[in-house]
Design a protein around this motif. Structure first.
Motif, PDB file in Angstrom:
ATOM      1  N   ILE A  32       0.722  -1.221  -0.058  1.00 20.61           N
ATOM      2  CA  ILE A  32       0.483   0.116   0.353  1.00 20.61           C
ATOM      3  C   ILE A  32       1.005   0.972  -0.060  1.00 20.61           C
ATOM      4  O   ILE A  32       0.683   1.970  -0.624  1.00 20.61           O
ATOM      5  CB  ILE A  32      -1.018  -0.144   1.196  1.00 20.61           C
ATOM      6  N   ILE A  35       2.134   1.961  -3.787  1.00 22.01           N
ATOM      7  CA  ILE A  35       1.320   1.913  -4.257  1.00 22.01           C
ATOM      8  C   ILE A  35      -0.033   3.638  -3.575  1.00 22.01           C
ATOM      9  O   ILE A  35       0.702   4.515  -4.956  1.00 22.01           O
ATOM     10  CB  ILE A  35      -0.352   1.355  -4.530  1.00 22.01           C
ATOM     11  N   GLU A  36       1.015   3.890  -2.760  1.00 24.12           N
ATOM     12  CA  GLU A  36       0.350   5.168  -2.373  1.00 24.12           C
ATOM     13  C   GLU A  36       1.335   6.507  -2.876  1.00 24.12           C
ATOM     14  O   GLU A  36       0.444   7.941  -3.703  1.00 24.12           O
ATOM     15  CB  GLU A  36       0.626   5.920  -0.445  1.00 24.12           C
ATOM     16  N   TYR A  39      -0.505   6.628  -7.084  1.00 25.05           N
ATOM     17  CA  TYR A  39      -1.988   8.030  -6.284  1.00 25.05           C
ATOM     18  C   TYR A  39      -1.874   9.136  -6.452  1.00 25.05           C
ATOM     19  O   TYR A  39      -1.998   9.679  -6.800  1.00 25.05           O
ATOM     20  CB  TYR A  39      -2.581   6.796  -4.362  1.00 25.05           C
ATOM     21  N   LEU A  46      -7.935   4.130  -5.030  1.00 29.29           N
ATOM     22  CA  LEU A  46      -6.757   3.031  -4.303  1.00 29.29           C
ATOM     23  C   LEU A  46      -7.769   2.447  -3.113  1.00 29.29           C
ATOM     24  O   LEU A  46      -8.519   2.672  -1.752  1.00 29.29           O
ATOM     25  CB  LEU A  46      -5.869   3.852  -3.888  1.00 29.29           C
ATOM     26  N   TYR A  47      -8.119   0.813  -2.880  1.00 31.00           N
ATOM     27  CA  TYR A  47      -8.287   0.479  -1.423  1.00 31.00           C
ATOM     28  C   TYR A  47      -7.355  -0.620  -1.390  1.00 31.00           C
ATOM     29  O   TYR A  47      -6.739  -1.512  -2.205  1.00 31.00           O
ATOM     30  CB  TYR A  47      -9.672  -0.459  -2.607  1.00 31.00           C
ATOM     31  N   HIS A  48      -7.560  -0.763  -0.276  1.00 35.02           N
ATOM     32  CA  HIS A  48      -6.733  -1.933   0.722  1.00 35.02           C
ATOM     33  C   HIS A  48      -8.201  -3.408   1.212  1.00 35.02           C
ATOM     34  O   HIS A  48      -8.840  -2.223   1.414  1.00 35.02           O
ATOM     35  CB  HIS A  48      -6.245  -1.487   1.571  1.00 35.02           C
ATOM     36  N   VAL A  83      -4.829  -5.605  -2.526  1.00 35.62           N
ATOM     37  CA  VAL A  83      -5.072  -3.831  -3.511  1.00 35.62           C
ATOM     38  C   VAL A  83      -4.618  -3.782  -4.668  1.00 35.62           C
ATOM     39  O   VAL A  83      -5.167  -4.444  -5.432  1.00 35.62           O
ATOM     40  CB  VAL A  83      -2.860  -3.803  -2.928  1.00 35.62           C
ATOM     41  N   TYR A  85      -5.842  -1.181  -7.358  1.00 33.87           N
ATOM     42  CA  TYR A  85      -5.252   0.956  -7.671  1.00 33.87           C
ATOM     43  C   TYR A  85      -5.433   0.679  -9.593  1.00 33.87           C
ATOM     44  O   TYR A  85      -5.420  -0.042  -9.986  1.00 33.87           O
ATOM     45  CB  TYR A  85      -3.912   0.746  -7.765  1.00 33.87           C
ATOM     46  N   SER A  87      -5.541   3.612 -11.846  1.00 35.33           N
ATOM     47  CA  SER A  87      -4.617   4.704 -12.809  1.00 35.33           C
ATOM     48  C   SER A  87      -5.895   5.479 -14.015  1.00 35.33           C
ATOM     49  O   SER A  87      -6.157   5.310 -14.092  1.00 35.33           O
ATOM     50  CB  SER A  87      -3.358   4.275 -13.323  1.00 35.33           C
TER      51      SER A  87
END
Length: 220
Positions: A32, A35-36, A39, A46-48, A83, A85, A87
């Motif tokens: 995460i 990936i942040e 983001y 974005l999801y966890h 996770v 994501y 984009s």
């Protein structure tokens, strides 16, 4: 060392003294953090621990029985992506694994070198991507599955030996944590169209049953 690198390093240190479940959770937090950064740089969603409804018309995950024979399991009503994501250019369902192994071997029909498991994370993420496509195809340009890029991330320090066929390597990407940023960047380029993030956000929220973390649409 940057503050970002210190955060990831701290999470990985905690993994060494954790049980398997805690290691898995720590691995997801490390992913995460990586990936942040995307983001913030590219925007998106974005999801966890994105739990969503499965398509009952589709088959489940490929698993292996005691004799080594492959079969498709029956799914429940939901499944979970570690996770997720989105984009402006791609949808990245990311499966995170921590096996405490020195060398992991991937083949078309399974995984070896780690603790015994009846399913490969590659097969698992293929199933995730297949059911996710059913949920979000109307938010993809032309409903095209090429915008979905499944990735399996191994967060332990290990050697990966990939003996899968070329078509499987091309579809389901694999990497260790240190190469995750590279894997995202080499796949995060525009096709003919960009993804309508507002529509995608609406569709993902409609399909979502629960999540640990949700970062809403960000435009840059």
């Amino acid at each position: 060392m940057s503050s970002f690198s210190k955060q990831v390093t701290g999470i990985l240190k905690d993994m060494r003294t954790s049980d398997m479940k805690q290691k898995g959770n720590a691995g997801e937090l490390a992913v995460i953090k990586v990936i942040e950064q995307f983001y913030q740089e590219y925007g998106g969603i974005l999801y966890h621990s994105y739990t969503y409804k499965v398509d009952k018309k589709l088959k489940g995950n490929i698993k292996k029985d005691e004799s080594g024979k492959l079969y498709c399991e029956n799914l429940g009503s939901t499944t979970e992506i570690d996770v997720l994501y989105v984009s402006p250019f791609r949808v990245f369902p990311i499966e995170v694994k921590s096996y405490s192994a020195k060398e992991i071997v991937l083949t078309d029909d399974g995984i070896s070198g780690c603790r015994k498991t009846d399913k490969s994370p590659v097969h698992q993420n293929e199933m995730h991507a297949r059911h996710l496509l059913s949920a979000i195809f109307r938010a993809l340009p032309d409903g095209d599955e090429k915008y979905i890029v499944p990735i399996v991330v191994f967060v332990d320090k290990c050697k990966l030996v990939d003996k899968r066929s070329d078509w499987q390597k091309e579809y389901i990407k694999k990497c260790i944590l240190n190469s995750l940023s590279t894997r995202i960047r080499e796949n995060n380029f525009p096709f003919e169209y960009t993804i309508n993030l507002k529509l995608m956000d609406d569709v993902l929220r409609q399909a979502c049953e629960s999540s640990e973390k949700y970062l809403p649409v960000r435009y840059v």
